[in-house]
Design an enzyme around this catalytic site. Sequence first.
Site, PDB file in Angstrom:
ATOM      1  N   ASP A 163       3.828   2.864   9.263  1.00  9.97           N
ATOM      2  CA  ASP A 163       3.822   1.547   9.905  1.00  9.97           C
ATOM      3  C   ASP A 163       2.846   0.589   9.223  1.00  9.97           C
ATOM      4  OD1 ASP A 163       1.634   2.968  10.642  1.00  9.97           O
ATOM      5  OD2 ASP A 163       1.975   2.840  12.814  1.00  9.97           O
ATOM      6  N   GLU A 164       3.035   0.424   7.908  1.00  6.50           N
ATOM      7  CA  GLU A 164       2.242  -0.542   7.140  1.00  6.50           C
ATOM      8  C   GLU A 164       3.172  -1.300   6.185  1.00  6.50           C
ATOM      9  OE1 GLU A 164      -1.697  -0.396   6.480  1.00  6.50           O
ATOM     10  OE2 GLU A 164      -2.079   1.643   7.156  1.00  6.50           O
ATOM     11  N   GLU A 217      -2.217   9.187  -1.193  1.00  5.11           N
ATOM     12  CA  GLU A 217      -3.252   8.266  -0.721  1.00  5.11           C
ATOM     13  C   GLU A 217      -4.620   8.944  -0.736  1.00  5.11           C
ATOM     14  OE1 GLU A 217      -2.757   7.072   3.339  1.00  5.11           O
ATOM     15  OE2 GLU A 217      -4.075   5.336   3.074  1.00  5.11           O
ATOM     16  N   ASP A 245       0.832  -1.213   0.000  1.00  6.47           N
ATOM     17  CA  ASP A 245       0.000   0.000   0.000  1.00  6.47           C
ATOM     18  C   ASP A 245       0.859   1.252   0.000  1.00  6.47           C
ATOM     19  OD1 ASP A 245       0.938  -0.604   2.560  1.00  6.47           O
ATOM     20  OD2 ASP A 245      -0.766   0.308   3.572  1.00  6.47           O
TER      21      ASP A 245
END
Length: 887
Positions: A460-461, A743, A455
């Site tokens: 923190d992904e 995003e 993504d």
Amino acid sequence: MAVSIAQVSAEHHHSAFGLFTPAPRLSWRFNATTVKNWQQVSYDITISRPGSEEETYHVKSSDSVLVPWPSSPLASRERASIKVRATGADGFTTDWSSLNVEVALLHRSDWSSCAKLIGGPAQGPEPKRPFLLRNTFTHTATGSLARPARLYATAHGVYEVEINGRRVGDQIMAPGWTAYQHRLYYQTYDITNLLQDGENVIGVQVAEGWFAGRLGRPGVANHWGERPAFLGQIEIGGEVVCVSDSSWEYRYGPVLLSELYNGETYDSTLYDPTWSTTTPKKSGVGHAQELGFPQAELIAPELAPVRRVMELKPKDIITTPSGKKVLDFGQNFVGWLRIEKNILGAPGHTLVIRHAEVLEHGELCTRPLRSAKATFTVGLGGKTQGLETKFTFYGFRYAEITGYDDLSLTDFTGVVIASDLRRTGSFSCSHAHINRLHENAVWSMRGNFISIPTDCPQRDEKLGWTGDIQVFAPTANFLFDTSAFLASWLADLALDQQDAGGVVPVIVPNPPKQPDGRMKRPMAVWADCAVITPWDLYNTFGDIKQLSDQWGSMCLWLDRGLPRDERGFWSTDYPQYGDWLDPRSPPAMPGNSPTDSFLVANAYLIHTTRLAARIGSLLGHKAKSEQYTADAARLTSLFLREYVTPSGRLACDTQTTYTLALAFNLLDNKPSQQLQLDTARARLSHLIRWDRFRITTGFAGTPLILRTLATHNMLPLAYRMLQERDCPSWLYPVRMGATTIWERWDSMRPADGSVNSGQMTSFNHYALGSVCGFLHEVVGGLGAAEPGWRCAIVRPRPGGTVRSARTRFESPYGPYEVEWVVDKESKMMTTVCVPPNGRARVVLDGVDEVVGSGEYVFETVWKGEGKWPPAAIEGPQRNIVEGHFIP
Ligand code: BGC
């Protein structure tokens, strides 16, 4: 230009070195040619295998993509030299084109029973300190001919190998990320030229990586295990000379910490340049512990590894209002900095590099990173020249440097990393901002194709969200050769789905230790990836095997995973992401779109059921296909009853709902269809003009809206939306200086350039870049008419203020290219290039013909497709993002 073969390939393998298939299908792409209508009628293949006579095969066939392996299966480690030539209907035969293949280890039994995963003592809980492993082995040169030497290696965690002080290979974050409980990649390296006569040293660095590191929020670690470890086997001339076992030395090196989100900490005083050379080692050395053999299937991957793909020089040094020094690279990218000089400093003194995508109020803005620290900390006192982060990466344009005052532009270089996929597609046109938008999508793809499709690369992904790639895959498949990359990831999707009882998880690989199972919830649009993405892949690469490999996963999703109510619609017991990140959803509630999320879910359900019916029939699953056809018809009637008025108004009156109804043909099977279609089109047009051409779609509607407008005779509206520059629109971020796709439509707010206060404010998320499909197919006018591009469709549709465009795609057959220009007198010149063995249907004003290979120029008159610019609906102007009318 005579017909010639550009490249022979085996399966979808990026190089054919380290193949994992005993009978690889072969393909050959042709170079561009001016030879007209060249069609292959036969091909010759020769195969030389060591110790046997050259085999020759003459096959009468027009196939040049994924033709069957003609010989007996190859064995593990076997090498073969392959040559291919093609003959056309005109009797012309190409020159031979060659490919060397080498098979990796096909079976578990090819690994020595003594080879074990090795690591150090348990550390915990997190993060774990990276460590070094080291051993020696002897190599005796026999004669002048070097015997081929190979290293087969993998890790629980991530690893990097040196032999005799020299780096092995150029891979980053190896072995790559998979559903580790099922599949673990291993790498094959040619180490022949790294060996010396006598004693040799192998040194390995290992870090926790995805396997044992913290993933996602709330941030649990050790998803696949707690002990990072390495597995390796060295063979010389096919003979095993060294394997990883407890005879290896174990110790810590200069990397004190390396964590996916927080970054790396390095102590330069601990660096020992001789650690992987034959210099004897003394202190701090222990013995490695054996941790068994991997349970997962060991797989030699077809996809290209993550590598350094580019370098960038900083453009500027900014001094912030608070006096900090920040390097600006002028481009948001993924990777890290290389320190180009020895930065002096007493031991204990540190250099700190913090990374961020944007500045806010002139300072580094790290809020979008959420809990990720994204920091490279270097303890000074030792060598720093050439130093780079090793086992993680950052998404950034700006790097704040502290602990070093004498900063100059030459002190640091930006290193761009990505899965090193072959670039296949390009687009440019006469509109500079649209070109930048396209370039931004390329950068976002590059930065988010790091072993898996992620993504975002910064906060923190860094996770494999299924919905994101579902919407972006058609664009991705055009821009780069994603065939092996996405097929491998889809294999993990199917396995993770089985673990979740048929539900396609929203992220793949799915970290097993989630505290609340949130990532396993059934979610339309995201889980529909199981059906839509293999179909997209098939359309680009034409590999029916990839489609059939995913068939089980598609059926499992539709038959078992998808929770339904008694009517067969989506059960409303589970929340949906719906039209995620609709610009009208509040910053803190990104899924809170005015579009009914169950309408979205059920529209996608009908679409995926119809696709599954089509795929089933293609694969010969007749009964299943008929069942899905009937299901889709029943669900469509239900949809009409539930959501559509007899005259065609939708229960939920938004750009997304009308787009879905039109794009998925949900209004088609009624006698009143024309009325319904007319109303839906008129309503979509009304909403767009009412919103003054600004976009009000999220993940569900965005990839489809412009194409839908083009299909339904509203091309000027599509161009008008594309060219809109106010927020929210595709060009608004470009106007704000974006160099990647954001995003949120308003990740940066228009009023003062401040960063959206929500949690979803990445500046590098490819999903909204799915608009590039429209650029390639409608503006550029180039798309596949048949799966795998055996035949292309060339139908450029100029509009807006765009006066020319050039689009090129390196298809499995060779390059297709369309270039068009419209002059002031509305004369349209279109140049079309078709590769040998390919065809194109060319549709222009007054032209509809199929051409074979060669270059063609068409001169037509461009009549336009409606009034430009279309008029907005006058009235109070709405601030879409803030949700109120502007007085
Ligand atoms: C991710 C998205 C994803 C979404 C779904 C986010 O945190 O970054 O791109 O699809 O969650 O909820």
